[in-house]
Structure formats: C-alpha cells, structure tokens
Write a protein that holds these residues in place. Sequence first.
Motif, short mmCIF file in Angstrom:
data_model
loop_
_atom_site.label_atom_id
_atom_site.label_comp_id
_atom_site.label_asym_id
_atom_site.label_seq_id
_atom_site.Cartn_x
_atom_site.Cartn_y
_atom_site.Cartn_z
N ALA A 255 46.40 31.73 40.82
CA ALA A 255 46.14 32.89 39.97
C ALA A 255 45.14 33.80 40.67
N ILE A 256 45.36 35.10 40.59
CA ILE A 256 44.45 36.09 41.18
C ILE A 256 43.81 36.88 40.04
N LEU A 257 42.49 36.84 39.97
CA LEU A 257 41.76 37.60 38.96
C LEU A 257 41.15 38.85 39.59
N ARG A 258 41.15 39.92 38.84
CA ARG A 258 40.48 41.15 39.26
C ARG A 258 39.37 41.42 38.27
N LEU A 259 38.15 41.51 38.79
CA LEU A 259 36.95 41.62 37.97
C LEU A 259 36.21 42.90 38.31
N VAL A 260 35.87 43.69 37.29
CA VAL A 260 34.98 44.83 37.46
C VAL A 260 33.72 44.53 36.68
N ALA B 43 42.54 31.91 29.54
CA ALA B 43 41.09 31.86 29.71
C ALA B 43 40.48 33.25 29.71
N VAL B 44 41.14 34.21 30.36
CA VAL B 44 40.65 35.59 30.40
C VAL B 44 40.64 36.18 29.00
N SER B 45 41.70 35.94 28.22
CA SER B 45 41.76 36.46 26.85
C SER B 45 40.61 35.90 26.01
N VAL C 178 44.31 39.25 35.03
CA VAL C 178 45.07 38.45 35.98
C VAL C 178 46.03 39.38 36.70
N GLU C 179 45.95 39.43 38.02
CA GLU C 179 46.81 40.29 38.82
C GLU C 179 48.15 39.61 39.08
N PRO C 180 49.21 40.39 39.16
CA PRO C 180 50.51 39.79 39.52
C PRO C 180 50.49 39.26 40.94
N LEU D 119 39.22 37.38 42.73
CA LEU D 119 38.95 35.95 42.69
C LEU D 119 40.29 35.23 42.80
N ARG D 120 40.47 34.49 43.86
CA ARG D 120 41.71 33.72 44.08
C ARG D 120 41.47 32.28 43.61
N LEU D 121 42.23 31.87 42.61
CA LEU D 121 42.07 30.54 42.04
C LEU D 121 43.27 29.68 42.42
N ASP D 122 43.16 28.99 43.53
CA ASP D 122 44.23 28.08 43.94
C ASP D 122 44.24 26.87 43.03
#
Length: 263
Positions: free
Chosen positions: A179-184, A128-130, A162-164, A115-118
């Motif tokens: 921010a780039i999120l990685r979701l499984v 937010a992820v935490s 959150v991916e680097p 998920l790319r969050l521009d």
Amino acid sequence: MQRIRLRYTKRGRLRFTSHRDFQRAFERALRRAEVPMAYSAGFTPHPKVSYANAAPTGTGSEAEFLEIALAQPRDPAALRDLLDASLPTGLDIVDAVEARTPGLADRLEASVWELRLDGVAPAEAEGAVSAFLAADAVEVERRTKNGVRAFDARSAVVDLRVEPVAGDGSGSADTGPCAILRLVVRHATPAVRPDDVLSGLRAVADLAPPVPAAVTRLAQGPLDEESGMVTDPLAPDREAEPAGRTQAPGTAAAAAGTGPVPA
C-alpha cells in the motif's frame, strides 16, 4: 555578499545519512568546488550555511533546502553543477536560485510525504486511514531526550490517502501486497513526522506493517489553506529576478516536488 538557495535530495542508500553527516559532506563539497564562501567572525570562523527543516535520518527526500552566503558573486546554475559534481550520487543538488526575498524557513509550512507499506493490502490501509481521519484526535508517544512525550498526531494532518498502485496492490507471491500512502502534514509544534502518523494508524486501527515503511518527502513549502496545495518555496526568488535573467535549469518544475502539490 551574495546568498544562494539550494534544493537537494537524499536518495537510495543516502537516505540513511544523518543531518550531521550531510553537513560534513556538503562542507567538503564546498571546498572541493572552490566556492568563495563567506565566513562567520570570531575565534573559529565557519562557512555561512543555513539549513532548513531537514528530514529525519532514514527517510528519503526530494525537497531539502539550504542557503549559503558567498564572498564573491557566482551564477547559481554553474554553482549548482559544481556542487552536484562534488557530492556523492544520491545527495544531489537539483535547484539553485539567488536569494532575493527574505524568510525561506518561514515558507516551509507543510510537507508532502510518500509512505510505502510493504506487506499491507491497500484495502487494509484504506480502513486504517478512514479511522484515523474520522478521529478528532489521535494521541501518540515519542521518546525524546527529556523522556517520553505524548501529543496529538491528527491535528497537523492536512490530507492522508491511499494512492493507487499497479494492479490491485495484492503484489506477487515474491513481493506480497503493498500500500502507498500520501501524507500532507502541516509543520507544527511539536513537529508531526511520518512515523508519528504510522503510530497513530496503529493506535486507531492496529495497522502494523511487517517491515519498516519506506518514507520519502516529495515536497515542502508554502501551504495554500484554501486549495490544500504545497507550492515551491523558491518561486518568490525566481519571480524577483530581473527581467531577461536566465533561470537555472533543473528547477522544481522538473523534479518531484514540482510546482503546486494538491493535497
């Protein structure tokens, strides 16, 4: 009857292709490539094509799957090349194997999403992820044909991080932060989609990207509960091929949903 399993992509502008649009394009490609399809019986026969867990309209994907039944045997690699050449760029056939084991749909237990969050700073996304992961349940609402439905978006999430990104994620004056999120996410009932997780992030931390997120499915397949890895659903068919049989190039080992995907 020979059954062939295919992995295909939805890239670029073709991510806005609906599943029905893809079905029409794929059936035209079958006719253009003169694939010897097996057909259903009845008053209106149709080619035997089974689609598995298609991505929502508007999301990209590197890991969509379908199965076709042929009236005459064909080499999977040659068939993949013919169909890929008959589809528009962006709808790409990237893998093909002969179906030698049952239950492809049952193997699609989880998906890996990007998920790319521009417009969102990585530090804001981290907070937010935490908050999302710390919650026991995150109730969200989705409008369905039967009205608005509320359900828990947290229980199906195996991993969210959150991916680097290049630099510090602050972006430039022109592009802004990103921010780039990685979701499984585990495939459950009701299905939890990336937009449901984004709704959950908004609910627990008021995270609201200024522009719609760019969402891409990187992989889907069996979920190893112990390691948290999503693996290649076509691997059992390749492993069941007779000794000495040449495997099709362009398999999952050369593309984005490659092999085990750690959570």
